[in-house]
Write a protein that holds these residues in place. Sequence first.
Motif, PDB file in Angstrom:
ATOM      1  N   ILE A 192     -16.554   2.202  61.067  1.00 30.79           N
ATOM      2  CA  ILE A 192     -17.699   2.436  60.188  1.00 30.79           C
ATOM      3  C   ILE A 192     -18.990   2.266  60.983  1.00 30.79           C
ATOM      4  N   SER A 193     -19.792   3.309  61.021  1.00 32.49           N
ATOM      5  CA  SER A 193     -21.060   3.256  61.751  1.00 32.49           C
ATOM      6  C   SER A 193     -22.158   2.728  60.829  1.00 32.49           C
ATOM      7  N   ALA A 194     -23.015   1.880  61.368  1.00 29.29           N
ATOM      8  CA  ALA A 194     -24.112   1.309  60.582  1.00 29.29           C
ATOM      9  C   ALA A 194     -25.081   0.567  61.488  1.00 29.29           C
ATOM     10  N   SER A 195     -26.361   0.631  61.138  1.00 32.99           N
ATOM     11  CA  SER A 195     -27.374  -0.204  61.791  1.00 32.99           C
ATOM     12  C   SER A 195     -27.541  -1.517  61.047  1.00 32.99           C
ATOM     13  N   THR A 196     -27.493  -1.452  59.699  1.00 28.78           N
ATOM     14  CA  THR A 196     -27.536  -2.657  58.875  1.00 28.78           C
ATOM     15  C   THR A 196     -26.455  -2.558  57.816  1.00 28.78           C
ATOM     16  N   ALA A 197     -25.926  -3.697  57.400  1.00 28.06           N
ATOM     17  CA  ALA A 197     -24.904  -3.762  56.357  1.00 28.06           C
ATOM     18  C   ALA A 197     -25.211  -4.944  55.458  1.00 28.06           C
ATOM     19  N   THR A 198     -25.310  -4.703  54.159  1.00 29.04           N
ATOM     20  CA  THR A 198     -25.705  -5.733  53.201  1.00 29.04           C
ATOM     21  C   THR A 198     -24.780  -5.703  51.989  1.00 29.04           C
ATOM     22  N   PHE A 199     -24.281  -6.867  51.582  1.00 24.81           N
ATOM     23  CA  PHE A 199     -23.482  -6.963  50.363  1.00 24.81           C
ATOM     24  C   PHE A 199     -24.362  -6.797  49.132  1.00 24.81           C
ATOM     25  N   ASN A 200     -23.789  -6.253  48.066  1.00 24.71           N
ATOM     26  CA  ASN A 200     -24.481  -6.291  46.781  1.00 24.71           C
ATOM     27  C   ASN A 200     -24.366  -7.693  46.197  1.00 24.71           C
ATOM     28  N   HIS A 201     -24.967  -7.930  45.034  1.00 25.65           N
ATOM     29  CA  HIS A 201     -25.031  -9.287  44.481  1.00 25.65           C
ATOM     30  C   HIS A 201     -23.688  -9.785  43.957  1.00 25.65           C
ATOM     31  N   VAL A 202     -22.760  -8.877  43.722  1.00 23.87           N
ATOM     32  CA  VAL A 202     -21.436  -9.267  43.231  1.00 23.87           C
ATOM     33  C   VAL A 202     -20.467  -9.488  44.387  1.00 23.87           C
ATOM     34  N   GLY A 203     -20.681  -8.772  45.482  1.00 25.00           N
ATOM     35  CA  GLY A 203     -19.797  -8.886  46.631  1.00 25.00           C
ATOM     36  C   GLY A 203     -18.704  -7.845  46.661  1.00 25.00           C
ATOM     37  N   ASP A 204     -18.756  -6.852  45.760  1.00 27.08           N
ATOM     38  CA  ASP A 204     -17.731  -5.808  45.748  1.00 27.08           C
ATOM     39  C   ASP A 204     -18.261  -4.476  46.255  1.00 27.08           C
ATOM     40  N   GLY A 205     -19.444  -4.494  46.845  1.00 26.67           N
ATOM     41  CA  GLY A 205     -20.039  -3.281  47.398  1.00 26.67           C
ATOM     42  C   GLY A 205     -20.891  -3.597  48.609  1.00 26.67           C
ATOM     43  N   ILE A 206     -21.070  -2.599  49.485  1.00 25.54           N
ATOM     44  CA  ILE A 206     -21.834  -2.763  50.718  1.00 25.54           C
ATOM     45  C   ILE A 206     -22.838  -1.629  50.841  1.00 25.54           C
ATOM     46  N   VAL A 207     -24.074  -1.970  51.182  1.00 25.13           N
ATOM     47  CA  VAL A 207     -25.128  -0.982  51.439  1.00 25.13           C
ATOM     48  C   VAL A 207     -25.257  -0.816  52.950  1.00 25.13           C
ATOM     49  N   LEU A 208     -25.124   0.422  53.428  1.00 23.50           N
ATOM     50  CA  LEU A 208     -25.199   0.699  54.855  1.00 23.50           C
ATOM     51  C   LEU A 208     -26.389   1.598  55.164  1.00 23.50           C
ATOM     52  N   THR A 209     -27.091   1.290  56.241  1.00 21.63           N
ATOM     53  CA  THR A 209     -28.116   2.191  56.769  1.00 21.63           C
ATOM     54  C   THR A 209     -27.797   2.479  58.227  1.00 21.63           C
ATOM     55  N   HIS A 210     -28.316   3.591  58.721  1.00 25.36           N
ATOM     56  CA  HIS A 210     -28.140   3.960  60.126  1.00 25.36           C
ATOM     57  C   HIS A 210     -29.430   4.606  60.598  1.00 25.36           C
ATOM     58  N   GLN A 211     -29.922   4.153  61.726  1.00 24.54           N
ATOM     59  CA  GLN A 211     -31.218   4.616  62.190  1.00 24.54           C
ATOM     60  C   GLN A 211     -31.225   6.096  62.582  1.00 24.54           C
ATOM     61  N   SER A 212     -30.046   6.705  62.725  1.00 22.23           N
ATOM     62  CA  SER A 212     -29.974   8.121  63.049  1.00 22.23           C
ATOM     63  C   SER A 212     -29.555   8.972  61.856  1.00 22.23           C
ATOM     64  N   GLU A 213     -29.382   8.337  60.691  1.00 23.25           N
ATOM     65  CA  GLU A 213     -28.963   9.070  59.499  1.00 23.25           C
ATOM     66  C   GLU A 213     -30.086   9.063  58.465  1.00 23.25           C
TER      67      GLU A 213
END
Length: 358
Positions: A192-213
């Motif tokens: 899984i490619s990502a620059s940053t990875a953050t859990f949601n408040h429940v912990g059942d989801g992940i927010v991903l960003t990529h500096q080239s996307e």
Amino acid sequence: MASQFNPNAAADEEIPPPERPPSPPPHTTFATRDVYAPTFSAFRPRDIRFTSPQAMNHIAWSCDGKKLGAVGIDKIVRVWSPEKTMEPRSCTTYSGGHTDDVDYIAWNPTHPELFCTSSQKDKRVVFWDGRQSRYVQQIPLKAAPAQLNYSPDGKTILYTTVNRLMGVLTFGKEGEDAKEQWHQADMGGKIISASTATFNHVGDGIVLTHQSETYIRILDYPGLNVVQSTPAHVGGCVAAALDPRGKYLASGGRDSIVNLFDLSEWICVRTITACDNAINALSFSYDGEFIAIANAGNYIDICAVETGMPLHRVPALGASPTVSWHPSKYVIAYCGQTKVREGGPPPSAWISLFGPGM
């Protein structure tokens, strides 16, 4: 290590005021919603300098807000109790866990004494307990870690590497007779490619960003399957933050824009264009009313979330790679390095606090 306080924090160059967008609808204003907004213009930053050729890279609050940790200039982790003092020599230091410069610090969201740090050079994640000077555990990684993010229950950590890949650490037993400790989680062979990875408040989801996307990806957890992909920034998405109320997702890009997405409908409901430079980091206040924006300029912008209006431009001693709101006060912490100028003093690392009581 020499250091000094700079109470006036006079900027070396003039900071342009943010452009004000058109007036927002009356029903979104603070007065209509009976929200007290601090007069941010009445406060001045409190700056602490450190003589160092390297920058202070990252700063973070403990979950109860009583401790502030900072890393970046050497192998040592520094932790202050800002309610008592921010005198540089008064900090508690933690060493021996890293063999090279420390780059990132993250606090466990369930315990005010537990935190972890990472170093890109020694490729380690180190776990600490603030009540003891020696580290609790070290985990060597194959790739250099860039950022760390805890799950809401404090038992999983997402990390991203300098090569823009995501990894997962989990806390638990690897065998019946083994003790509970941190270990690499099985990702089922997924890359899984990502620059940053953050859990949601429940912990059942992940927010991903990529500096080239140009878009934001949302994954389920632990399945790690893409459930949502939302266009966000034309120049790449480099930062994301979740509103503590669970209402908005903020994203920041190289295009200097901050977008606010409604999490119930996954549409961009507001765009903040106050910044003049590429975005570095975003942070919501504890009540979700304000967002602080760190960028490539020598200032931090504070804006109203419900209107997108810029409220105050906080002067900084240089560009800050990070910004963090206190978990229960209208106070932000940020850090960085002063600019190098021909014929001027050597660069220095710095930490700044801004808000009531600072």
